[in-house]
Design an enzyme around this catalytic site. Structure first.
Site, short mmCIF file in Angstrom:
data_model
loop_
_atom_site.label_atom_id
_atom_site.label_comp_id
_atom_site.label_asym_id
_atom_site.label_seq_id
_atom_site.Cartn_x
_atom_site.Cartn_y
_atom_site.Cartn_z
N ASP A 276 67.65 72.13 -6.46
CA ASP A 276 67.30 71.91 -5.48
C ASP A 276 65.50 71.92 -5.50
OD1 ASP A 276 67.26 70.57 -2.63
OD2 ASP A 276 66.67 71.92 -1.50
N ASN B 11 75.55 64.32 0.16
CA ASN B 11 74.20 63.14 -0.28
C ASN B 11 74.37 61.71 -0.18
OD1 ASN B 11 73.28 65.89 -2.66
ND2 ASN B 11 72.21 65.60 -0.76
C1 IPE Z 1 72.28 70.60 -1.59
O1 IPE Z 1 70.76 69.58 -1.53
C2 IPE Z 1 72.63 69.96 -2.85
C3 IPE Z 1 72.31 69.42 -4.54
C4 IPE Z 1 71.33 70.24 -5.19
C5 IPE Z 1 72.78 68.99 -5.71
P1 IPE Z 1 70.48 69.46 -0.40
O2 IPE Z 1 69.05 69.18 -0.72
O3 IPE Z 1 71.22 67.90 -0.74
O4 IPE Z 1 70.66 70.71 1.02
P2 IPE Z 1 70.09 70.43 2.01
O5 IPE Z 1 70.41 68.34 2.65
O6 IPE Z 1 68.77 70.66 1.76
O7 IPE Z 1 71.11 71.41 2.66
C1 IPE Z 2 68.12 67.87 -5.24
O1 IPE Z 2 66.76 68.07 -4.89
C2 IPE Z 2 68.65 66.84 -6.35
C3 IPE Z 2 69.61 66.40 -5.37
C4 IPE Z 2 70.26 67.12 -4.01
C5 IPE Z 2 70.32 64.82 -5.67
P1 IPE Z 2 66.26 66.16 -4.04
O2 IPE Z 2 66.51 65.90 -4.18
O3 IPE Z 2 66.86 67.30 -2.50
O4 IPE Z 2 65.40 67.44 -3.36
P2 IPE Z 2 64.21 67.67 -2.07
O5 IPE Z 2 65.41 68.46 -1.60
O6 IPE Z 2 63.70 66.81 -1.24
O7 IPE Z 2 63.13 68.42 -2.32
MG MG Z 3 67.59 68.86 -0.62
#
Ligand code: IPE
Ligand code: IPE
Ligand code: MG
Length: 264
Positions: A36, A84
Site C-alpha cells: 500500500d 479497488n
Molecule cells: C489494499 O489497499 C489493497 C491493495 C493493496 C491491493 P487499499 O489502498 O485499497 O486499501 P484501503 O482502501 O486503504 O483500505
Molecule cells: C496500493 O497503493 C496499490 C493498489 C491498491 C492497487 P494505493 O494505490 O492504494 O496507494 P495509496 O494508498 O492511495 O497511497
Molecule cells: Mg491504498
C-alpha cells in the site's frame, strides 16, 4: 547490514546471501504483503498516482527475489482488491494494463528462476488479455519447485469465504458430503491457499492499520508488521527490518510456550 551479493557460478546467477542479523532457521515460511501507498508515494514527488504503481512493481520484483534467495517458501501479495474497482476508471485501466505488461515481460524469467506463480481471486472479471496471460504464466511455471508467488488480483477475503461455503453446500446438496463432517481443515481445503497454508508474517506498508479484506481466514495467527514506509520505498533494508522484527516475536498460538511456525 546491507546484504552482500554472492555469485552462484553454477547458475551464473547472482544471489543475495542472508544478512548476518537474520537467523536462517527462523525465516517465515509464508509472507503476505499488503503493498500500500503507491499513490501517496507518487503524490509526494509531484507525480501522477499511476507512476507510483509502476514504481511499486520494481519493489515487488526485488522483494520476490530476496524472499526467494532467503528461503521463504511462499509470498502472497495483494495487487488488486474486490473494492479497488471503485477507483476512477482511468486508474483501474492503467493497473490492468500494467499487470498485463509486467506479466508478459516477466513470465520467462520467473520460469527460469523456478518461481511458481499463482493468482488468487475472481479472475473472470479481469480483461480477457490479462486472463490469457495469467493462464499462460500459471501453466508455464506450474512444475517449478522454487518460491510460490501468489498474486491476489480481484481478490476479497469475504468473497473467498463465500465461494468456499458455496462449494461445500453444493457438495452437501449432491449428497457427496455430510454437513456434520465439515471442519476447519475441510473448509481451508476450499480456499485459494489450500496447498500453501497460512502466512506466518503479514506486512502492510503506508501506515494504515487495517486488513482491507485480505486473507480473512488465513491471517488468524499471522504475526503483523506495520510500517509507515510507502510501498515503492520498501527496499531490502525495510525487508530485513520486518524479518528481524518477526524473528523477535514469540508465537504461542494460544498456549503458554512459544511454538515453531507452521511448515509448508
Ligand atoms: C489494499 O489497499 C489493497 C491493495 C493493496 C491491493 P487499499 O489502498 O485499497 O486499501 P484501503 O482502501 O486503504 O483500505
Ligand atoms: C496500493 O497503493 C496499490 C493498489 C491498491 C492497487 P494505493 O494505490 O492504494 O496507494 P495509496 O494508498 O492511495 O497511497
Ligand atoms: Mg491504498
Amino acid at each position: 547490514m546491507v546484504p552482500s551479493k554472492a555469485v552462484d557460478s553454477n547458475l551464473n546467477n547472482s544471489i543475495t546471501s542472508l544478512p548476518n542479523e537474520l537467523d536462517p532457521l527462523r525465516i517465515p515460511t509464508h509472507i503476505a504483503v499488503i503493498m500500500d501507498g503507491n499513490g501517496r508515494w507518487a503524490k509526494s514527488k509531484g507525480l501522477p498516482r499511476t507512476m507510483g504503481h509502476t514504481a511499486g512493481v520494481d519493489t515487488l520484483k526485488e522483494t520476490l527475489r530476496l524472499c526467494s534467495d532467503w528461503g521463504v517458501k511462499a509470498l502472497t501479495v495483494y495487487a488488486f482488491s474486490t473494492e479497488n474497482w471503485s477507483r476512477p476508471a482511468e486508474e483501474v485501466n492503467f493497473l490492468m494494463t500494467l499487470f498485463e505488461r509486467v506479466l508478459k515481460r516477466e513470465i520467462m524469467s520467473m520460469k527460469s528462476q523456478g518461481v511458481k506463480i499463482t493468482f488468487f481471486g475472481d479472475l473472470e472479471r479481469l480483461p480477457e488479455r490479462l486472463r490469457e496471460l495469467i493462464a499462460e504464466a500459471t501453466k508455464e511455471t506450474l512444475s517449478n519447485k522454487g518460491i510460490n508467488f501468489n498474486v491476489c488480483t480481484n481478490y476479497g477475503g469475504r468473497r473467498e469465504l463465500v465461494l468456499a461455503a458455496r462449494k461445500l453446500a453444493e457438495k452437501s446438496v449432491k449428497g457427496d458430503l455430510d454437513p456434520s463432517s465439515i471442519d476447519e481443515r475441510m473448509f481451508a481445503s476450499e480456499l485459494y491457499t489450500s496447498e500453501i497454508g497460512d502466512p506466518d508474517l503479514l506486512i502492510r506498508t503506508s501506515g494504515e492499520r487495517r486488513i482491507s479484506n485480505f486473507l480473512l481466514w488465513q491471517l488468524a495467527y499471522s504475526e503483523i508488521y506495520l510500517t509507515d514506509v510507502l510501498w515503492p520505498d520498501f527496499d531490502d533494508h525495510e525487508l530485513i527490518k520486518a524479518l528481524a522484527d518477526y524473528q523477535s516475536r514469540l508465537r504461542r498460538f494460544g498456549g503458554l510456550e512459544p511454538t515453531q511456525s507452521q511448515q509448508l
